[in-house]
Design a protein around this motif. Sequence first.
Motif, PDB file in Angstrom:
ATOM      1  N   TYR A  49     -71.049  -1.603   4.442  1.00 44.30           N
ATOM      2  CA  TYR A  49     -69.761  -2.124   4.009  1.00 44.30           C
ATOM      3  C   TYR A  49     -69.251  -3.076   5.082  1.00 44.30           C
ATOM      4  CZ  TYR A  49     -69.850   1.593   0.547  1.00 44.30           C
ATOM      5  OH  TYR A  49     -70.205   2.418  -0.486  1.00 44.30           O
ATOM      6  N   ASP A  50     -69.049  -4.329   4.718  1.00 41.84           N
ATOM      7  CA  ASP A  50     -68.573  -5.324   5.674  1.00 41.84           C
ATOM      8  C   ASP A  50     -67.048  -5.250   5.760  1.00 41.84           C
ATOM      9  OD1 ASP A  50     -68.673  -7.289   7.541  1.00 41.84           O
ATOM     10  OD2 ASP A  50     -69.054  -8.926   6.150  1.00 41.84           O
ATOM     11  N   ILE A  51     -66.587  -4.079   6.188  1.00 44.97           N
ATOM     12  CA  ILE A  51     -65.163  -3.762   6.312  1.00 44.97           C
ATOM     13  C   ILE A  51     -64.924  -3.424   7.776  1.00 44.97           C
ATOM     14  CG2 ILE A  51     -63.348  -2.161   5.615  1.00 44.97           C
ATOM     15  CD1 ILE A  51     -65.155  -1.529   3.166  1.00 44.97           C
ATOM     16  N   ASP A  52     -63.923  -4.029   8.361  1.00 41.79           N
ATOM     17  CA  ASP A  52     -63.648  -3.750   9.769  1.00 41.79           C
ATOM     18  C   ASP A  52     -63.280  -2.294   9.982  1.00 41.79           C
ATOM     19  OD1 ASP A  52     -64.003  -6.410  10.172  1.00 41.79           O
ATOM     20  OD2 ASP A  52     -61.902  -6.881  10.499  1.00 41.79           O
ATOM     21  N   VAL A  53     -63.992  -1.652  10.879  1.00 38.67           N
ATOM     22  CA  VAL A  53     -63.641  -0.324  11.362  1.00 38.67           C
ATOM     23  C   VAL A  53     -63.331  -0.535  12.829  1.00 38.67           C
ATOM     24  CG1 VAL A  53     -64.483   1.991  11.830  1.00 38.67           C
ATOM     25  CG2 VAL A  53     -65.087   0.871   9.690  1.00 38.67           C
ATOM     26  N   MET A  54     -62.174  -0.119  13.227  1.00 38.32           N
ATOM     27  CA  MET A  54     -61.707  -0.466  14.559  1.00 38.32           C
ATOM     28  C   MET A  54     -61.933   0.648  15.564  1.00 38.32           C
ATOM     29  SD  MET A  54     -60.724  -3.374  13.623  1.00 38.32           S
ATOM     30  CE  MET A  54     -59.559  -4.274  14.587  1.00 38.32           C
ATOM     31  N   ALA A  55     -62.215   0.221  16.777  1.00 32.05           N
ATOM     32  CA  ALA A  55     -62.225   1.152  17.893  1.00 32.05           C
ATOM     33  C   ALA A  55     -60.797   1.208  18.425  1.00 32.05           C
ATOM     34  CB  ALA A  55     -63.210   0.708  18.962  1.00 32.05           C
ATOM     35  N   HIS A  56     -59.862   0.897  17.562  1.00 33.05           N
ATOM     36  CA  HIS A  56     -58.430   1.104  17.780  1.00 33.05           C
ATOM     37  C   HIS A  56     -57.790   1.205  16.398  1.00 33.05           C
ATOM     38  CE1 HIS A  56     -58.815  -3.322  17.538  1.00 33.05           C
ATOM     39  NE2 HIS A  56     -57.629  -3.283  16.974  1.00 33.05           N
ATOM     40  N   ILE A  57     -56.524   1.476  16.313  1.00 36.93           N
ATOM     41  CA  ILE A  57     -55.871   1.748  15.032  1.00 36.93           C
ATOM     42  C   ILE A  57     -55.968   0.550  14.084  1.00 36.93           C
ATOM     43  CG2 ILE A  57     -53.632   2.242  13.941  1.00 36.93           C
ATOM     44  CD1 ILE A  57     -53.021   3.986  16.381  1.00 36.93           C
ATOM     45  N   ALA A  58     -56.304   0.801  12.840  1.00 40.15           N
ATOM     46  CA  ALA A  58     -56.424  -0.230  11.805  1.00 40.15           C
ATOM     47  C   ALA A  58     -56.003   0.373  10.472  1.00 40.15           C
ATOM     48  CB  ALA A  58     -57.860  -0.731  11.730  1.00 40.15           C
ATOM     49  N   GLU A  59     -56.020  -0.457   9.426  1.00 43.56           N
ATOM     50  CA  GLU A  59     -55.586   0.012   8.114  1.00 43.56           C
ATOM     51  C   GLU A  59     -56.551   1.035   7.535  1.00 43.56           C
ATOM     52  OE1 GLU A  59     -57.338  -3.429   5.244  1.00 43.56           O
ATOM     53  OE2 GLU A  59     -55.776  -4.001   6.655  1.00 43.56           O
ATOM     54  N   SER A  60     -56.101   1.767   6.527  1.00 44.65           N
ATOM     55  CA  SER A  60     -56.911   2.830   5.947  1.00 44.65           C
ATOM     56  C   SER A  60     -58.089   2.262   5.158  1.00 44.65           C
ATOM     57  CB  SER A  60     -56.048   3.724   5.057  1.00 44.65           C
ATOM     58  OG  SER A  60     -55.592   2.992   3.953  1.00 44.65           O
ATOM     59  N   LEU A  61     -58.950   3.142   4.705  1.00 52.24           N
ATOM     60  CA  LEU A  61     -60.185   2.749   4.043  1.00 52.24           C
ATOM     61  C   LEU A  61     -60.436   3.687   2.876  1.00 52.24           C
ATOM     62  CD1 LEU A  61     -62.974   1.227   4.127  1.00 52.24           C
ATOM     63  CD2 LEU A  61     -63.745   3.083   5.580  1.00 52.24           C
ATOM     64  N   CYS A  80     -77.407   9.508   6.337  1.00 50.82           N
ATOM     65  CA  CYS A  80     -76.140   8.779   6.476  1.00 50.82           C
ATOM     66  C   CYS A  80     -75.710   8.223   5.121  1.00 50.82           C
ATOM     67  CB  CYS A  80     -76.286   7.655   7.491  1.00 50.82           C
ATOM     68  SG  CYS A  80     -76.506   8.281   9.163  1.00 50.82           S
ATOM     69  N   VAL A  81     -74.389   8.126   4.929  1.00 54.83           N
ATOM     70  CA  VAL A  81     -73.861   7.675   3.650  1.00 54.83           C
ATOM     71  C   VAL A  81     -73.341   6.247   3.676  1.00 54.83           C
ATOM     72  CG1 VAL A  81     -73.322  10.000   2.853  1.00 54.83           C
ATOM     73  CG2 VAL A  81     -71.573   8.682   4.071  1.00 54.83           C
ATOM     74  N   ALA A  82     -73.093   5.699   4.877  1.00 52.08           N
ATOM     75  CA  ALA A  82     -72.568   4.340   4.955  1.00 52.08           C
ATOM     76  C   ALA A  82     -72.700   3.794   6.368  1.00 52.08           C
ATOM     77  CB  ALA A  82     -71.097   4.306   4.533  1.00 52.08           C
ATOM     78  N   CYS A  83     -72.678   2.463   6.463  1.00 50.36           N
ATOM     79  CA  CYS A  83     -72.659   1.755   7.746  1.00 50.36           C
ATOM     80  C   CYS A  83     -71.486   0.788   7.741  1.00 50.36           C
ATOM     81  CB  CYS A  83     -73.944   0.961   7.950  1.00 50.36           C
ATOM     82  SG  CYS A  83     -75.415   1.960   8.191  1.00 50.36           S
ATOM     83  N   PHE A  84     -70.878   0.597   8.925  1.00 48.25           N
ATOM     84  CA  PHE A  84     -69.721  -0.289   9.069  1.00 48.25           C
ATOM     85  C   PHE A  84     -69.805  -1.042  10.389  1.00 48.25           C
ATOM     86  CE2 PHE A  84     -68.382   3.600   6.933  1.00 48.25           C
ATOM     87  CZ  PHE A  84     -67.758   3.115   5.795  1.00 48.25           C
ATOM     88  N   PRO A  85     -69.301  -2.269  10.431  1.00 46.08           N
ATOM     89  CA  PRO A  85     -69.159  -2.940  11.728  1.00 46.08           C
ATOM     90  C   PRO A  85     -67.918  -2.395  12.438  1.00 46.08           C
ATOM     91  CG  PRO A  85     -68.364  -4.379   9.980  1.00 46.08           C
ATOM     92  CD  PRO A  85     -68.902  -3.126   9.311  1.00 46.08           C
ATOM     93  N   VAL A  86     -67.994  -2.303  13.748  1.00 39.80           N
ATOM     94  CA  VAL A  86     -66.875  -1.801  14.552  1.00 39.80           C
ATOM     95  C   VAL A  86     -66.390  -2.915  15.463  1.00 39.80           C
ATOM     96  CG1 VAL A  86     -66.185  -0.122  16.318  1.00 39.80           C
ATOM     97  CG2 VAL A  86     -67.763   0.557  14.527  1.00 39.80           C
ATOM     98  N   TYR A  87     -65.089  -3.064  15.560  1.00 37.01           N
ATOM     99  CA  TYR A  87     -64.511  -4.078  16.440  1.00 37.01           C
ATOM    100  C   TYR A  87     -63.509  -3.435  17.366  1.00 37.01           C
ATOM    101  CZ  TYR A  87     -66.923  -7.058  13.243  1.00 37.01           C
ATOM    102  OH  TYR A  87     -67.916  -7.627  12.498  1.00 37.01           O
TER     103      TYR A  87
END
Length: 175
Positions: A49-61, A80-87
């Motif tokens: 999923y090309d959805i931002d996952v933050m190494a700090h607070i971000a919007e819900s998913l 594993c059920v999913a992969c995400f990029p982390v910023y």
Amino acid sequence: MKSLVKKIGINANWLLTGEGEMFQSDAPSAQRIPAELVSGGGEAGIPFYDIDVMAHIAESLDLKDEKPAGILSIPGFEDCVACFPVYGSSMEPKISSGDVIAVSKAVDCERILWGEIYLVITDAWRVVKTVHPGKTEEYIILRSINPDYAGDTNVDKKDLRALYLVRGVVSRLGM
């Protein structure tokens, strides 16, 4: 590299240089991904999923409303059920900005592995942190690894929408 480009539509230029889009513009659309892959990993691959996952607070998913951008095949991570990029850099050196995390199925609060890294989702945000027991049973503590981001975040367990154990990290060199 040729099989990644052909099988899952990875952009060869992105793979070699990190520039451009991760997936080819002519790659199969997410609508054509078989339903069994969207529900989780398995032998055919893990939804990315090309959805931002933050190494700090971000919007819900909410993955129910999202379509995967592609499928990643990572041997040893079939559960594993999913992969995400982390910023963000609060989880360095274990997870750097631009890395991709692979997560297992959501767990309930009774099955938390204390001190491990989780993707934590609430109604207000999504964040990647280590999870620790709170001062009372009603809370958990989220903590960064990077000492520049000192301080704990207390989260009421009733505010949790999902907890996904981070099972692995794929590094994007040069990000």
